[in-house]
Motif scaffolding. Structure first.
Motif, PDB file in Angstrom:
ATOM      1  N   GLN A   8       0.807  -1.215   0.000  1.00 32.59           N
ATOM      2  CA  GLN A   8       0.000   0.000   0.000  1.00 32.59           C
ATOM      3  C   GLN A   8       0.845   1.273   0.000  1.00 32.59           C
ATOM      4  O   GLN A   8       0.351   2.331  -0.359  1.00 32.59           O
ATOM      5  CB  GLN A   8      -0.957  -0.020   1.193  1.00 32.59           C
ATOM      6  CG  GLN A   8      -1.991  -1.129   1.057  1.00 32.59           C
ATOM      7  CD  GLN A   8      -2.959  -1.171   2.224  1.00 32.59           C
ATOM      8  OE1 GLN A   8      -2.700  -1.826   3.225  1.00 32.59           O
ATOM      9  NE2 GLN A   8      -4.073  -0.474   2.116  1.00 32.59           N
ATOM     10  N   HIS A  16       0.856  -9.239   4.547  1.00 32.83           N
ATOM     11  CA  HIS A  16      -0.290  -8.349   4.368  1.00 32.83           C
ATOM     12  C   HIS A  16      -0.685  -8.421   2.886  1.00 32.83           C
ATOM     13  O   HIS A  16      -0.579  -7.450   2.145  1.00 32.83           O
ATOM     14  CB  HIS A  16       0.064  -6.919   4.820  1.00 32.83           C
ATOM     15  CG  HIS A  16      -1.113  -6.046   5.133  1.00 32.83           C
ATOM     16  ND1 HIS A  16      -1.255  -5.369   6.333  1.00 32.83           N
ATOM     17  CD2 HIS A  16      -2.199  -5.713   4.409  1.00 32.83           C
ATOM     18  CE1 HIS A  16      -2.381  -4.660   6.314  1.00 32.83           C
ATOM     19  NE2 HIS A  16      -2.970  -4.855   5.148  1.00 32.83           N
ATOM     20  N   GLU A  35      -5.323  -9.960   8.747  1.00 31.38           N
ATOM     21  CA  GLU A  35      -6.701 -10.163   8.274  1.00 31.38           C
ATOM     22  C   GLU A  35      -6.858 -11.395   7.397  1.00 31.38           C
ATOM     23  O   GLU A  35      -7.156 -11.302   6.197  1.00 31.38           O
ATOM     24  CB  GLU A  35      -7.217  -8.915   7.551  1.00 31.38           C
ATOM     25  CG  GLU A  35      -7.308  -7.710   8.458  1.00 31.38           C
ATOM     26  CD  GLU A  35      -8.134  -6.571   7.887  1.00 31.38           C
ATOM     27  OE1 GLU A  35      -8.460  -6.611   6.693  1.00 31.38           O
ATOM     28  OE2 GLU A  35      -8.455  -5.644   8.639  1.00 31.38           O
ATOM     29  N   GLU A  72      -5.558  -2.161  14.051  1.00 33.25           N
ATOM     30  CA  GLU A  72      -6.078  -1.195  13.073  1.00 33.25           C
ATOM     31  C   GLU A  72      -7.419  -0.673  13.530  1.00 33.25           C
ATOM     32  O   GLU A  72      -8.295  -1.450  13.924  1.00 33.25           O
ATOM     33  CB  GLU A  72      -6.318  -1.822  11.686  1.00 33.25           C
ATOM     34  CG  GLU A  72      -5.091  -2.022  10.859  1.00 33.25           C
ATOM     35  CD  GLU A  72      -5.408  -2.577   9.463  1.00 33.25           C
ATOM     36  OE1 GLU A  72      -6.511  -2.316   8.930  1.00 33.25           O
ATOM     37  OE2 GLU A  72      -4.533  -3.267   8.922  1.00 33.25           O
ATOM     38  N   GLU A  98      -5.507   1.895  -1.460  1.00 29.85           N
ATOM     39  CA  GLU A  98      -6.526   1.210  -0.666  1.00 29.85           C
ATOM     40  C   GLU A  98      -7.123   0.032  -1.453  1.00 29.85           C
ATOM     41  O   GLU A  98      -8.314  -0.002  -1.736  1.00 29.85           O
ATOM     42  CB  GLU A  98      -7.572   2.239  -0.220  1.00 29.85           C
ATOM     43  CG  GLU A  98      -8.691   1.745   0.668  1.00 29.85           C
ATOM     44  CD  GLU A  98      -8.261   0.806   1.777  1.00 29.85           C
ATOM     45  OE1 GLU A  98      -7.265   1.072   2.454  1.00 29.85           O
ATOM     46  OE2 GLU A  98      -8.932  -0.241   1.938  1.00 29.85           O
TER      47      GLU A  98
HETATM   48  C1  FCB Z   1      -8.040  -3.283   6.389  1.00 29.98           C
HETATM   49  C2  FCB Z   1      -6.689  -3.627   5.793  1.00 29.98           C
HETATM   50  C3  FCB Z   1      -5.826  -2.439   5.497  1.00 29.98           C
HETATM   51  C4  FCB Z   1      -6.653  -1.296   4.960  1.00 29.98           C
HETATM   52  C5  FCB Z   1      -7.789  -0.986   5.892  1.00 29.98           C
HETATM   53  C6  FCB Z   1      -8.623   0.216   5.494  1.00 29.98           C
HETATM   54  O1  FCB Z   1      -8.970  -4.249   6.034  1.00 29.98           O
HETATM   55  O2  FCB Z   1      -5.967  -4.472   6.661  1.00 29.98           O
HETATM   56  O3  FCB Z   1      -4.826  -2.842   4.612  1.00 29.98           O
HETATM   57  O4  FCB Z   1      -7.096  -1.591   3.688  1.00 29.98           O
HETATM   58  O5  FCB Z   1      -8.628  -2.110   5.967  1.00 29.98           O
END
Ligand code: FCB
Length: 453
Positions: A28, A129, A174, A356, A410
């Motif tokens: 990102q 990631h 995630e 996050e 994003e």
């Molecule tokens: C999460 C992701 C991150 C980013 C945020 C907004 O799902 O881990 O990379 O995209 O959302």
């Protein structure tokens, strides 16, 4: 900034060693996609696939963090964070995912880790990631059971190279987002929609996580290991039986397909049935390895509906009772954050790190060049209040990381959604601290012990 804006200088009454941080991820922000020997990842491929990403955007240049990291570290230091969660680009250090090591890639992370430490910030390294090396996908990617071994070998390389300086590791970011969106829904790379492939990917990613935990534990003295889970309550869009069944299945996929086997040692009931053909003897013990903390990424609840035309018969539904927040223009549910923290504390019994939380928008500079992101401040203010409530009610919360330090790529939304505390002008790469960066600096100042600052 209007005088009615919440001030960051509020006391949350958290632990004295509470860790305040910011999060980013490699694809990102880094850019330099074809520089110094980096190999392609499945996201490079998706960006080149018609309709894969909004506006045809790519991570080729992104925030050019690969070259501008010293400025970005200085910005973090200015905000006052104690920790920085970033991810390593697997194909930058192993261009084909395994085999030949790319020294130039390792050197980049050496410089970054050293720079972060010199700024008095603790590096939190996430190994995955979402940017799987394309060469591994060509061998079947996560649907190939060998992927657990590929990941373990990559983890050994990282542990040996950085374990003298990096003590906080996350295996994955995630799990359910990249497996569900990548192998069942086609909202993410590699864009497959197939039940069996999806189930295999879930299981092999779980095996990879377990193997990664063991490797890190073996190679890094004093290591602290977690995994980063996205979790949000799933509500049926309507009261119909079909929508309720869809929500129940999505809930297992979204919230439990990884946490349950990794921490409790079993798959949740609906998935367990589907998973049977792929589980070999001893697998659940390989997946369920002791961890030091639970990483929670949380944004807001999900509304689900039945849709027989999808891979699993569920789809994202509408929030029919939504009441837009006046400053944001859309509905937010801070109470759901508190409830999620308490639920995780009860169910998984691990210390929690919020890895996050944050808020997107189309933030643009005023004619004077300021970025008045009142909506983000409102969001963060409400969510940190709810974290305080959860901590007061007994959840053992050890840290909080804002997503994100910088506006960035994003995923499917390309550059169309800005989450940063720092605005990035993608034409010039100029960084400008938004009002929310100042708010966060105040919050950290009011809630850090001197030792911690
Ligand atoms: C999460 C992701 C991150 C980013 C945020 C907004 O799902 O881990 O990379 O995209 O959302």
């Amino acid at each position: 900034m209007s005088s009615t804006m919440p001030s960051g200088a509020k006391r949350l009454g958290l632990r004295s060693d509470f860790v305040w941080g910011v999060s980013t991820s490699a694809y990102q922000i880094e850019g330099a996609a074809r520089e110094d020997g980096r190999g392609p990842s499945i996201w490079d491929t998706r960006c080149r696939t018609q309709g894969g990403v909004w506006n045809g955007d790519t991570g080729d240049v992104a925030c050019d963090h690969y070259h501008r990291w010293p400025e970005d570290v200085a910005l973090m230091k200015d905000i006052g964070v104690a920790a920085y969660r970033f991810s390593v680009s697997w194909p930058r250090v192993l261009p084909k995912g395994r085999g030949r090591v790319n020294d130039a890639g390792l050197d980049f992370y050496d410089r970054l880790v050293d720079g972060v430490l010199e700024a008095g910030i603790e590096p939190w390294m996430c190994l995955y990631h979402w940017d799987l090396p394309q060469a591994l996908h060509d061998l079947g990617g996560w649907a190939n059971r060998d992927s657990a071994g590929w990941f373990a070998d990559y983890a050994v390389l990282m542990a040996r190279r950085f374990g003298d300086r990096v003590k906080r590791f996350a295996t994955f970011n995630e799990f359910s987002v990249f497996t569900l969106f990548g192998y069942a829904i086609d909202w993410a790379a590699p864009g497959i929609t197939d039940r069996a492939t999806h189930l295999k990917a879930i299981h092999h990613v779980n095996l990879a996580h377990g193997a990664g935990v063991d490797v890190l534990r073996d190679h890094v003295p004093g290591v602290s290991i977690g995994a980063v889970h996205n979790r949000q309550a799933v509500h049926p869009e309507s009261d119909s039986e079909a929508d309720r069944a869809a929500a129940a299945l999505l809930d297992e996929h979204w919230n439990r397909a990884f946490c349950d086997p990794q921490i409790l040692g079993h798959y949740p009931p609906l998935i367990a049935r589907d998973m049977e053909p792929y589980i070999q003897g001893g697998d659940l013990a390989r997946i369920c390895r002791p961890q030091d903390w639970f990483g929670l990424n949380h944004y807001g609840p999900i509304f689900a509906k039945a849709d027989p035309d999808t891979t699993w018969g569920f789809a994202w539904g509408e929030d029919k009772a939504a009441t837009p927040h006046p400053l944001l223009g859309w509905a937010i549910y801070p109470d759901a954050f508190r409830d999620e923290l308490l639920l995780i504390a009860r169910r998984y019994k691990l210390p929690i790190v919020v890895t996050e939380n944050g808020c997107g928008g189309n933030d643009q500079p005023t004619p004077e060049g300021r970025i008045e992101d009142a909506h983000r401040i409102a969001y963060l203010d409400l969510y940190t209040d709810k974290m305080k409530e959860a901590a007061a009610a007994g959840a053992d919360i050890r840290g909080y990381f804002v997503w994100s330090l910088l506006d960035n790529f994003e995923w499917g939304s390309g550059y169309g959604n800005r989450f940063g505390l720092i605005h990035v002008d993608y034409e010039t790469q100029k960084r400008t601290a938004k009002a929310s960066a100042g708010w966060y600096r105040e919050l950290i100042g009011a809630n850090s012990s001197v030792m911690n600052r």
